[in-house]
Design an enzyme around this catalytic site. Structure first.
Site, PDB file in Angstrom:
ATOM      1  N   SER A 135       7.961  15.816  33.932  1.00 49.64           N
ATOM      2  CA  SER A 135       7.087  16.854  33.377  1.00 49.64           C
ATOM      3  C   SER A 135       5.636  16.392  33.220  1.00 49.64           C
ATOM      4  CB  SER A 135       7.655  17.386  32.059  1.00 49.64           C
ATOM      5  OG  SER A 135       8.925  17.984  32.279  1.00 49.64           O
ATOM      6  N   TRP A 179       8.154  17.335  46.297  1.00 44.74           N
ATOM      7  CA  TRP A 179       8.385  18.784  46.475  1.00 44.74           C
ATOM      8  C   TRP A 179       9.854  19.138  46.308  1.00 44.74           C
ATOM      9  CZ3 TRP A 179       5.191  20.582  51.401  1.00 44.74           C
ATOM     10  CH2 TRP A 179       3.825  20.434  51.125  1.00 44.74           C
ATOM     11  N   LYS A 180      10.727  18.158  46.370  1.00 43.95           N
ATOM     12  CA  LYS A 180      12.181  18.400  46.347  1.00 43.95           C
ATOM     13  C   LYS A 180      12.523  19.417  47.450  1.00 43.95           C
ATOM     14  CE  LYS A 180      11.978  17.542  41.429  1.00 43.95           C
ATOM     15  NZ  LYS A 180      12.691  17.504  40.167  1.00 43.95           N
ATOM     16  N   GLU A 191      11.566   7.442  35.424  1.00 46.02           N
ATOM     17  CA  GLU A 191      11.704   8.874  35.184  1.00 46.02           C
ATOM     18  C   GLU A 191      12.854   9.115  34.205  1.00 46.02           C
ATOM     19  OE1 GLU A 191       9.938  11.257  38.629  1.00 46.02           O
ATOM     20  OE2 GLU A 191      12.005  10.831  39.154  1.00 46.02           O
ATOM     21  N   GLY A 248       6.983  16.421  40.063  1.00 42.12           N
ATOM     22  CA  GLY A 248       7.767  17.462  40.706  1.00 42.12           C
ATOM     23  C   GLY A 248       7.053  18.802  40.639  1.00 42.12           C
ATOM     24  N   HIS A 256      16.281   8.831  43.321  1.00 49.37           N
ATOM     25  CA  HIS A 256      15.905   9.902  42.395  1.00 49.37           C
ATOM     26  C   HIS A 256      17.146  10.319  41.594  1.00 49.37           C
ATOM     27  CE1 HIS A 256      14.514  13.697  40.775  1.00 49.37           C
ATOM     28  NE2 HIS A 256      13.285  13.265  41.015  1.00 49.37           N
TER      29      HIS A 256
HETATM   30  C1  PEP Z   1      10.515  14.581  39.756  1.00 49.49           C
HETATM   31  O1  PEP Z   1      10.857  15.376  40.592  1.00 49.49           O
HETATM   32  O2  PEP Z   1      10.639  13.394  39.998  1.00 49.49           O
HETATM   33  C2  PEP Z   1       9.955  15.071  38.492  1.00 49.49           C
HETATM   34  C3  PEP Z   1       9.511  14.196  37.641  1.00 49.49           C
HETATM   35  O3  PEP Z   1       9.929  16.441  38.301  1.00 49.49           O
HETATM   36  P1  PEP Z   1       9.046  17.238  37.192  1.00 49.49           P
HETATM   37  O4  PEP Z   1       7.644  16.693  37.305  1.00 49.49           O
HETATM   38  O5  PEP Z   1       9.161  18.648  37.583  1.00 49.49           O
HETATM   39  O6  PEP Z   1       9.640  16.916  35.857  1.00 49.49           O
END
Ligand code: PEP
Length: 254
Positions: A215, A10-11, A169, A236, A97
């Protein structure tokens, strides 16, 4: 089959009541996980306790912190330690992260300390790694990611390593809507597994989940998660929408 994980990050989003609504919607979505499937909800620290009972209502759902301190206690204003998380019954924590690497300047060495604190307290680290765009364009991404893993995790013995989850990531794909292609994801995940094999042997390397993040959406999760070395995702933006995250959970390998 290796553990397959849909992990939400959720950040720094949602109020507590918005978070409660989201969890409620997920709980009522009728998701039934297989034994090898797991859902982790990476929520802000203050929400860990208020959301605990609701999240754990679904078998295989668990909470996850988004960070922890490199030390267990002491004069570190504003920090939250693995010992504290353990005292709340939290079993999972994201570390490394890319947003923390960038904004809090966390490097591989401090992440090694965080991994140690988590593991000695019986928590499982979800260790994030991944390259920025210029490294991808220079075609040096394999070595870059290998160094992140080697410097933060390879001091661990086999027993400790067996509790680690890795999340690949690529930074150029996070929050940008630009997902790595399934080929790019599988290629890097296969490479990460080969690095784990060299260090820890095939048996252990085969059991460590390697998640993809960047994403992940309801409409690309099945293809990504269908790759042999992609064991689910760290999500995310799409984890903030109940229907989208439900579809992502349903895309885990059955
Ligand atoms: C994340 O927060 O680790 C992430 C991958 O974000 P998003 O899915 O929005 O790219």
């Amino acid at each position: 089959m290796r553990q397959q994980i849909a992990a939400a990050n959720w950040k720094m989003n949602l109020t507590l009541s918005e978070g409660e609504q989201l969890v409620k919607a997920l709980v009522h979505a009728g998701i039934v996980l297989k034994k090898h499937q797991r859902v982790l909800m990476g929520v802000p620290f203050p929400y860990l306790v208020p959301l605990q009972a609701a999240v754990q209502r679904v078998e295989g759902f668990d909470l996850m912190a988004q960070n922890c301190a490199a030390t267990n206690n002491g004069a570190y204003t504003g920090e939250v330690s693995a010992t504290m998380l353990k005292s709340l019954g939290i079993q999972w924590t994201i570390i490394g992260h890319s947003e923390r690497r960038e904004y809090q300047l966390e490097g591989n060495a401090v992440l090694a300390q965080k991994a140690d604190r988590l593991l000695e307290n019986g928590l499982k680290p979800v260790f994030c790694c991944g390259e920025p765009l210029q490294i991808r364009e220079a075609n040096t991404h394999n070595g870059y990611v290998e160094t992140q893993i080697r410097e933060s995790l390879f001091h661990l013995d086999e027993k400790a390593m067996s509790h680690v989850v890795i999340a690949y990531e690529p930074i150029w794909a996070i929050g940008t809507g630009k997902t790595a292609s399934t080929e790019q994801a599988q290629e890097m995940h296969r490479y990460i597994r080969s690095v784990l094999e060299k260090q820890y042997g095939t048996t252990l390397a085969d059991t460590i989940p390697v998640l993809y993040g960047g994403s992940v959406k309801a409409n690309n999760a099945s293809e990504l998660f269908g790759q042999p070395d992609v064991d689910g995702g760290l999500v995310g933006g799409a984890s903030l929408v109940a229907d989208d995250f439900t579809a992502i959970i349903r895309s885990l390998k059955a």
